[in-house]
Design an enzyme around this catalytic site. Structure first.
Site, PDB file in Angstrom:
ATOM      1  N   GLY A 136     -40.510   6.245  51.644  1.00  0.00           N
ATOM      2  CA  GLY A 136     -39.781   5.103  52.179  1.00  0.00           C
ATOM      3  C   GLY A 136     -38.815   5.557  53.255  1.00  0.00           C
ATOM      4  O   GLY A 136     -38.409   6.724  53.293  1.00  0.00           O
ATOM      5  N   GLN A 176     -31.703   5.262  58.727  1.00  0.00           N
ATOM      6  CA  GLN A 176     -32.015   6.690  58.688  1.00  0.00           C
ATOM      7  C   GLN A 176     -32.538   7.227  60.017  1.00  0.00           C
ATOM      8  O   GLN A 176     -32.573   8.432  60.226  1.00  0.00           O
ATOM      9  CB  GLN A 176     -33.024   6.981  57.571  1.00  0.00           C
ATOM     10  N   CYS A 181     -34.166  11.984  48.825  1.00  0.00           N
ATOM     11  CA  CYS A 181     -33.945  11.156  50.005  1.00  0.00           C
ATOM     12  C   CYS A 181     -34.155  12.016  51.245  1.00  0.00           C
ATOM     13  O   CYS A 181     -33.683  13.148  51.302  1.00  0.00           O
ATOM     14  CB  CYS A 181     -32.526  10.586  49.978  1.00  0.00           C
ATOM     15  N   LEU A 182     -34.853  11.452  52.235  1.00  0.00           N
ATOM     16  CA  LEU A 182     -35.110  12.211  53.459  1.00  0.00           C
ATOM     17  C   LEU A 182     -33.826  12.561  54.205  1.00  0.00           C
ATOM     18  O   LEU A 182     -33.814  13.500  54.999  1.00  0.00           O
ATOM     19  CB  LEU A 182     -36.056  11.425  54.375  1.00  0.00           C
ATOM     20  N   HIS A 239     -34.106   1.864  46.386  1.00  0.00           N
ATOM     21  CA  HIS A 239     -33.498   2.990  47.110  1.00  0.00           C
ATOM     22  C   HIS A 239     -33.355   2.627  48.588  1.00  0.00           C
ATOM     23  O   HIS A 239     -32.277   2.790  49.180  1.00  0.00           O
ATOM     24  CB  HIS A 239     -34.377   4.228  46.932  1.00  0.00           C
ATOM     25  N   GLU A 240     -34.437   2.120  49.197  1.00  0.00           N
ATOM     26  CA  GLU A 240     -34.386   1.780  50.624  1.00  0.00           C
ATOM     27  C   GLU A 240     -33.509   0.545  50.866  1.00  0.00           C
ATOM     28  O   GLU A 240     -32.817   0.467  51.879  1.00  0.00           O
ATOM     29  CB  GLU A 240     -35.796   1.555  51.180  1.00  0.00           C
ATOM     30  N   HIS A 254     -29.997   1.554  51.293  1.00  0.00           N
ATOM     31  CA  HIS A 254     -29.717   2.076  52.647  1.00  0.00           C
ATOM     32  C   HIS A 254     -29.324   0.948  53.597  1.00  0.00           C
ATOM     33  O   HIS A 254     -28.452   1.125  54.453  1.00  0.00           O
ATOM     34  CB  HIS A 254     -30.957   2.775  53.219  1.00  0.00           C
TER      35      HIS A 254
END
Length: 199
Positions: free
Chosen positions: A45, A50, A108-109, A150-151, A154
């Site tokens: 995701g 991000q 997480c990226l 999670h996304e 963000h």
């Protein structure tokens, strides 16, 4: 086009995304670039914050995840294999949490090599728009529900470390400080390059 993924410490990660007013070619290109970036980074995701865009847009693709099952209903129809519906683009998503909560491991990226156990709802209902501007509804459970939450966080400037138990976060504090410091150094370097080229 593969875009740089912002890392912890970049202030944009704490900015609440603005609603997407018009789904135009710029938004469609942004979504395509985000999908390419997510795949290149082996992520499941990615939120617009991000990659430095504070708008309400997320992309998801759980098709590479074999060991964490998911269910998916799209506009009231059961999708037997959720992987066949990937990647998913959600614009201006409204996420409703459903059912019990469970604890699961997340990464997480924007936090390379940092993971933690996070408590999330087992199921979600999401109302959003797709790239054609159509209203869609997704009901998801399992890993897909976790990725959506999670996304979705963000988009509101919430990071997964904010949902960690304080002891787990304390154990990661030196790594988080180091990552923050590296990010700030990178931002200062970029700003310096920009000021030098505009002189």
């Amino acid at each position: 086009m593969i875009l740089p993924i912002l890392q912890y410490g970049d202030p944009i990660l704490r900015v609440k995304g603005k609603p997407v007013e018009e789904i135009d070619d710029r938004i469609r290109e942004l979504a395509a670039n985000m999908i390419e970036t997510m795949h290149a980074a082996h992520g499941v995701g990615l939120a617009a914050q991000q990659i430095g865009e504070a708008v309400q847009l997320i992309v998801l693709d759980i098709s590479a995840v074999e060991d964490r099952p998911s269910t998916l209903r799209l506009d009231g129809k059961d999708i037997a294999d959720p992987k066949t519906a990937m990647p998913v683009v959600l614009i201006n998503p409204e996420i409703e949490l459903q059912g019990e909560t469970e604890i699961g491991l997340e990464g997480c990226l924007s936090f390379p090599e940092i993971t933690g156990d996070i408590e999330r709802a087992q199921s979600v209902t999401v109302r959003a728009q797709n790239l054609q501007g159509e209203a869609i509804q997704i009901e998801a459970s399992g890993f897909l529900a976790r990725a959506i939450q999670h996304e979705g966080d963000h988009l509101n400037g919430i990071l997964f470390i904010d949902r960690m138990h304080s002891a787990a976060k304390a154990a990661l504090s030196s790594r988080l400080k180091r990552l923050q410091k590296e990010t700030h150094r990178g931002i200062r370097h970029r700003e310096q390059l920009v000021s030098e080229t505009t002189l």
